[in-house]
Design a protein around this motif. Structure first.
Motif, PDB file in Angstrom:
ATOM      1  N   ALA A 145       0.892  -1.175  -0.097  1.00  0.00           N
ATOM      2  CA  ALA A 145      -0.047   0.148  -0.096  1.00  0.00           C
ATOM      3  C   ALA A 145       0.773   1.268  -0.129  1.00  0.00           C
ATOM      4  O   ALA A 145       0.471   2.214  -0.828  1.00  0.00           O
ATOM      5  N   GLU A 146       1.839   1.263   0.788  1.00  0.00           N
ATOM      6  CA  GLU A 146       2.936   2.377   0.826  1.00  0.00           C
ATOM      7  C   GLU A 146       3.500   2.638  -0.452  1.00  0.00           C
ATOM      8  O   GLU A 146       3.584   3.822  -0.718  1.00  0.00           O
ATOM      9  N   LEU A 147       3.860   1.509  -1.188  1.00  0.00           N
ATOM     10  CA  LEU A 147       4.541   1.515  -2.598  1.00  0.00           C
ATOM     11  C   LEU A 147       3.714   2.284  -3.598  1.00  0.00           C
ATOM     12  O   LEU A 147       4.053   3.050  -4.422  1.00  0.00           O
ATOM     13  N   ARG A 148       2.235   1.725  -3.340  1.00  0.00           N
ATOM     14  CA  ARG A 148       1.322   2.379  -4.453  1.00  0.00           C
ATOM     15  C   ARG A 148       1.141   3.771  -4.090  1.00  0.00           C
ATOM     16  O   ARG A 148       0.969   4.794  -4.920  1.00  0.00           O
ATOM     17  N   ASP A 149       1.202   4.445  -2.951  1.00  0.00           N
ATOM     18  CA  ASP A 149       1.159   5.699  -2.273  1.00  0.00           C
ATOM     19  C   ASP A 149       2.120   6.491  -2.963  1.00  0.00           C
ATOM     20  O   ASP A 149       1.964   7.767  -3.409  1.00  0.00           O
ATOM     21  N   ARG A 150       3.303   5.862  -2.791  1.00  0.00           N
ATOM     22  CA  ARG A 150       4.704   6.607  -3.291  1.00  0.00           C
ATOM     23  C   ARG A 150       4.558   6.763  -4.766  1.00  0.00           C
ATOM     24  O   ARG A 150       5.629   7.261  -5.410  1.00  0.00           O
ATOM     25  N   GLU A 151       3.603   6.057  -5.551  1.00  0.00           N
ATOM     26  CA  GLU A 151       3.428   5.904  -6.985  1.00  0.00           C
ATOM     27  C   GLU A 151       4.724   5.070  -7.708  1.00  0.00           C
ATOM     28  O   GLU A 151       5.298   5.689  -8.654  1.00  0.00           O
ATOM     29  N   ALA A 152       5.270   4.199  -6.951  1.00  0.00           N
ATOM     30  CA  ALA A 152       6.290   3.359  -7.515  1.00  0.00           C
ATOM     31  C   ALA A 152       5.785   2.746  -8.669  1.00  0.00           C
ATOM     32  O   ALA A 152       4.510   2.506  -9.060  1.00  0.00           O
ATOM     33  N   SER A 153       6.673   2.005  -9.593  1.00  0.00           N
ATOM     34  CA  SER A 153       6.175   1.443 -10.740  1.00  0.00           C
ATOM     35  C   SER A 153       5.266   0.341 -10.508  1.00  0.00           C
ATOM     36  O   SER A 153       5.463  -0.533  -9.705  1.00  0.00           O
ATOM     37  N   GLY A 154       3.918   0.568 -11.259  1.00  0.00           N
ATOM     38  CA  GLY A 154       2.863  -0.434 -10.832  1.00  0.00           C
ATOM     39  C   GLY A 154       3.018  -1.842 -11.113  1.00  0.00           C
ATOM     40  O   GLY A 154       2.882  -2.571 -10.396  1.00  0.00           O
ATOM     41  N   PRO A 155       3.645  -2.135 -12.317  1.00  0.00           N
ATOM     42  CA  PRO A 155       3.965  -3.594 -12.480  1.00  0.00           C
ATOM     43  C   PRO A 155       5.187  -4.051 -11.644  1.00  0.00           C
ATOM     44  O   PRO A 155       4.935  -5.544 -11.285  1.00  0.00           O
ATOM     45  N   ALA A 156       5.824  -3.365 -11.149  1.00  0.00           N
ATOM     46  CA  ALA A 156       6.824  -3.896 -10.219  1.00  0.00           C
ATOM     47  C   ALA A 156       6.435  -4.146  -8.726  1.00  0.00           C
ATOM     48  O   ALA A 156       6.469  -5.082  -8.156  1.00  0.00           O
ATOM     49  N   VAL A 157       5.437  -3.153  -8.606  1.00  0.00           N
ATOM     50  CA  VAL A 157       4.764  -3.393  -7.223  1.00  0.00           C
ATOM     51  C   VAL A 157       4.047  -4.546  -7.208  1.00  0.00           C
ATOM     52  O   VAL A 157       3.892  -5.451  -6.137  1.00  0.00           O
ATOM     53  N   ASP A 158       3.409  -4.780  -8.419  1.00  0.00           N
ATOM     54  CA  ASP A 158       2.417  -6.093  -8.447  1.00  0.00           C
ATOM     55  C   ASP A 158       3.355  -7.178  -8.287  1.00  0.00           C
ATOM     56  O   ASP A 158       3.006  -8.585  -7.600  1.00  0.00           O
ATOM     57  N   ALA A 159       4.498  -7.263  -9.023  1.00  0.00           N
ATOM     58  CA  ALA A 159       5.388  -8.376  -9.005  1.00  0.00           C
ATOM     59  C   ALA A 159       5.925  -8.836  -7.467  1.00  0.00           C
ATOM     60  O   ALA A 159       5.961  -9.772  -7.026  1.00  0.00           O
ATOM     61  N   LEU A 160       6.151  -7.589  -6.782  1.00  0.00           N
ATOM     62  CA  LEU A 160       6.639  -7.673  -5.432  1.00  0.00           C
ATOM     63  C   LEU A 160       5.286  -8.241  -4.598  1.00  0.00           C
ATOM     64  O   LEU A 160       5.635  -9.210  -3.596  1.00  0.00           O
TER      65      LEU A 160
END
Length: 415
Positions: free
Chosen positions: A206-221
């Motif tokens: 959730a925090e990574l999505r709030d930080r607008e990190a790369s979407g596909p990368a967050v999905d993979a993580l």
């Protein structure tokens, strides 16, 4: 920053003596560095967030006008600062004294450091660090020596059952690359990943999505964190099973070699745990990182890692280095207050009219026999006097009158 009463100070010194003795037994040599270092060295981008917590020292001779003119530039106001750790001073020490040191140098540093942070349980603005470092050895043997020595310290202090969580910054970089995070966003991603123990996988995602990190990368993580949980064994198969594809073979081989070396010293059940999400925030780590854990607490009792790039900043050529710092303040808080650990310590309670020469002679005789001795004049409230003496670490007392001799002195336990 704290004052220490005599009993507290004695207890701390006993723990320091154990740490020093065990580290020396493992072949480390003690050095000393100044409490101050140059401002530019303390703020060279090597200390991570600790650089922000450094106490700076105002330049000597600046008048009010000069201070006002430099108010927006900390580097113009200060040319020195109090050390915030012992690693940066060690790097400078080695670069300065290299010609007089062995090719592989094993150093002990036990000294106070200062950080301008908000105090909390187990953390202070002035605190003692107990570091061991090996400079000049790039092999897994160096990390293994640090781990074995530090586990030996815990065992000797009566804190058996310690373990060490291990990872490698190169593993983290390769994992983030495999997930698809861009190089420029990885430092921020690691800050969030480092919170995994506190906020859990869903909180990290959730925090990574709030930080607008790369979407596909967050999905993979997210998918990686959602896999069935297992404690990986510290061998080639176990480490590979805990990691995504694409981790360099040489990094895994280094970790496996480390595990085998520690196991040879500590037995088949070597207390190493591979943790692919161990981060440690210091900016100077370049390879293996580790933290010391104990089942009695949910926080680390020390940690360290490899910092091969730091000494080169001062020396002009790369020198491998790795260090381990025992969390002295936290360990002292964990240990029972066991008095003087068998030290013979006596309070001589004397009457007012006992001749001074007789008192000093009795005391000197006991001191020569190896005892620690305090003289106290008899008072009405003897209970309070004896309780205070016991609190100060004394274990026995004796009454001294005008006719008392060394042979007639009768020692009685204080407890």
């Amino acid at each position: 920053m704290r004052d220490f009463l005599p009993a507290d100070k004695a207890r701390r010194e006993r723990v320091l003596a154990v740490i020093r003795e065990r580290y020396r037994a493992h072949g480390f040599d003690e050095i000393e560095t100044p409490v101050m270092e140059e401002y530019s060295r303390l703020h060279a981008g090597l200390g991570g967030d600790n650089e922000k917590l450094s106490f700076s020292i105002l330049k000597r001779g600046m008048d009010a006008e000069g201070i006002r003119a430099a108010a927006d530039d900390p580097a113009a106001l200060a040319d020195l600062g109090l050390r915030y750790d012992l690693t940066v001073p060690l790097a400078r020490f080695y670069a300065t004294n290299r010609a007089q040191l062995p090719t592989v140098f094993r150093a002990i540093q036990m000294a106070p450091v200062w950080r301008a942070e908000r105090p909390q349980k187990g953390r202070y603005r002035q605190f003692m660090q107990c570091d061991i470092d090996i400079i000049g050895d790039a092999s897994a043997r160096a990390e293994a020596e640090l781990m074995v020595a530090s586990l030996d310290v815990l065992d000797t202090l009566g804190l058996e059952g310690g373990s060490i969580r291990v990872n490698d910054r190169r593993v983290l970089d390769a994992m983030l690359d495999a997930f698809g995070f861009a190089p420029d966003e990885r430092p921020g991603v690691l800050i969030t990943v480092d919170k995994l123990d506190k906020i859990g996988p869903s909180g990290v995602v959730a925090e990574l999505r709030d930080r607008e990190a790369s979407g596909p990368a967050v999905d993979a993580l997210d998918a990686y964190l959602d896999r069935p949980a297992a404690t990986p064994s510290f061998d080639d198969a176990g480490i590979r099973a805990a990691l995504p594809d694409g981790i360099p073979d040489e990094v895994i081989a280094h970790l496996v070699s480390l595990g085998e070396t520690v196991a040879a010293a500590r037995g088949a059940d070597a207390p190493l745990v591979f943790d692919p999400f161990l981060v440690r925030g210091m900016g100077y780590y370049t390879g293996t990182i580790f933290e010391l854990a104990h089942p009695s607490v949910d926080y680390s009792l020390g940690g360290g890692g490899r910092y091969d790039g730091m000494i080169g900043r001062f020396l002009g050529q790369q020198v491998p280095a790795v260090g381990f710092s025992i969390g002295f303040e936290r360990i002292v808080d964990l240990l029972p207050d066991d008095g003087a650990d068998g030290e013979r310590s006596v309070v001589l309670v004397h009457d007012r009219d006992v001749p001074l020469d007789r008192l000093v002679a009795l005391k000197s005789r006991l001191v020569a026999d190896g005892a620690r001795v305090r003289l106290e004049q008899r008072v009405k409230n003897m209970k309070a006097l004896l309780e205070r003496s016991a609190a100060d670490g004394y274990t026995a007392f004796a009454s001294v009158g005008t006719e008392t001799t060394a042979d007639s002195l009768e020692l009685k336990p204080l407890s």
